[in-house]
Scaffold this motif. Sequence first.
Motif, short mmCIF file in Angstrom:
data_model
loop_
_atom_site.label_atom_id
_atom_site.label_comp_id
_atom_site.label_asym_id
_atom_site.label_seq_id
_atom_site.Cartn_x
_atom_site.Cartn_y
_atom_site.Cartn_z
N UNK A 186 -16.25 -64.06 -70.32
CA UNK A 186 -16.49 -62.86 -69.53
C UNK A 186 -15.90 -62.98 -68.12
N UNK A 187 -15.97 -64.15 -67.53
CA UNK A 187 -15.50 -64.33 -66.15
C UNK A 187 -13.98 -64.28 -66.07
N UNK A 188 -13.28 -64.49 -67.21
CA UNK A 188 -11.82 -64.49 -67.21
C UNK A 188 -11.24 -63.14 -67.61
N UNK A 189 -12.06 -62.14 -67.79
CA UNK A 189 -11.60 -60.83 -68.26
C UNK A 189 -10.67 -60.17 -67.24
N UNK A 190 -9.60 -59.57 -67.75
CA UNK A 190 -8.67 -58.82 -66.92
C UNK A 190 -8.70 -57.36 -67.34
N UNK A 191 -8.54 -56.46 -66.37
CA UNK A 191 -8.54 -55.03 -66.63
C UNK A 191 -7.18 -54.44 -66.27
N UNK A 192 -6.80 -53.41 -67.02
CA UNK A 192 -5.59 -52.66 -66.67
C UNK A 192 -5.93 -51.70 -65.54
N UNK A 241 -12.05 -60.29 -59.07
CA UNK A 241 -11.45 -59.53 -57.96
C UNK A 241 -11.99 -58.11 -57.90
N UNK A 242 -12.21 -57.52 -59.07
CA UNK A 242 -12.77 -56.16 -59.11
C UNK A 242 -14.20 -56.15 -58.60
N UNK A 243 -14.99 -57.16 -58.98
CA UNK A 243 -16.36 -57.26 -58.48
C UNK A 243 -16.38 -57.47 -56.97
N UNK A 244 -15.46 -58.27 -56.46
CA UNK A 244 -15.37 -58.50 -55.02
C UNK A 244 -14.98 -57.20 -54.30
N UNK A 302 -18.02 -54.78 -54.73
CA UNK A 302 -19.29 -55.30 -54.23
C UNK A 302 -20.41 -55.20 -55.24
N UNK A 303 -20.06 -55.05 -56.51
CA UNK A 303 -21.08 -54.97 -57.57
C UNK A 303 -20.54 -55.60 -58.85
N UNK A 304 -21.45 -56.10 -59.70
CA UNK A 304 -21.00 -56.73 -60.94
C UNK A 304 -20.47 -55.68 -61.92
N UNK A 305 -19.47 -56.08 -62.69
CA UNK A 305 -18.90 -55.21 -63.72
C UNK A 305 -19.52 -55.59 -65.05
N UNK A 306 -20.12 -54.62 -65.71
CA UNK A 306 -20.68 -54.87 -67.04
C UNK A 306 -19.53 -54.98 -68.03
N UNK A 307 -19.61 -55.95 -68.92
CA UNK A 307 -18.59 -56.11 -69.94
C UNK A 307 -19.01 -55.29 -71.15
N UNK A 308 -18.17 -54.31 -71.55
CA UNK A 308 -18.54 -53.52 -72.72
C UNK A 308 -18.49 -54.37 -73.98
N UNK A 309 -19.46 -54.15 -74.85
CA UNK A 309 -19.49 -54.89 -76.10
C UNK A 309 -18.50 -54.25 -77.07
N UNK A 310 -18.02 -55.05 -78.02
CA UNK A 310 -17.10 -54.50 -79.00
C UNK A 310 -17.89 -53.63 -79.97
N UNK A 311 -17.25 -52.59 -80.46
CA UNK A 311 -17.92 -51.67 -81.37
C UNK A 311 -18.90 -50.79 -80.61
N UNK A 312 -19.73 -50.06 -81.34
CA UNK A 312 -20.68 -49.15 -80.69
C UNK A 312 -22.07 -49.75 -80.57
N UNK A 313 -22.32 -50.87 -81.24
CA UNK A 313 -23.65 -51.47 -81.17
C UNK A 313 -23.92 -51.96 -79.76
N UNK A 314 -25.08 -51.62 -79.23
CA UNK A 314 -25.46 -52.09 -77.91
C UNK A 314 -25.02 -51.17 -76.78
#
Length: 145
Positions: free
Chosen positions: A3-9, A48-51, A54-66
């Motif tokens: 999760x900590x290594x996730x990159x976003x477009x 970098x996005x969280x910094x 100033x807030x944590x980014x929730x990681x979306x789960x795969x699929x629709x569950x959760x």
Amino acid sequence: MTDRERFYSVEQVAERLGLHVRTVRNYVRDGRLPAVRIGKQYRIAREDLESFTGRPMDVPESGTAGRARYAEASSIVEIEDVDARTADRLSTLLTAAAAGRGSGERPLRIQTVYDPDRARMKVIVLGGLADTARLFDYVEGVLAS
């Protein structure tokens, strides 16, 4: 990848923050939002996005569950016979309502256009059902006063 290594477009960041893609690209180019260029595209690290926000980014789960179910409304409201002062008042109120949202809330996008020659105002709203309904109550209240 953890999760900590996730990159976003840039597109994913724009969607998460409720911003236009061009705005996010400008932040990257100006150096306000750190990013790595991979080929022709930028990638923004989660940290970098969280910094930046100033807030944590929730990681979306795969699929629709959760995932929480969410419905969004796209609305266009046309108001006839409105003077410039009232149109300005409405525009200010709606823009402030959209901008004054909390960090955990879903984005609410507003655009207003006023045609003084026809005394007509158009309001475009994209957002959650309850938020959109609340904005329509504001419009009704201003027009009734």
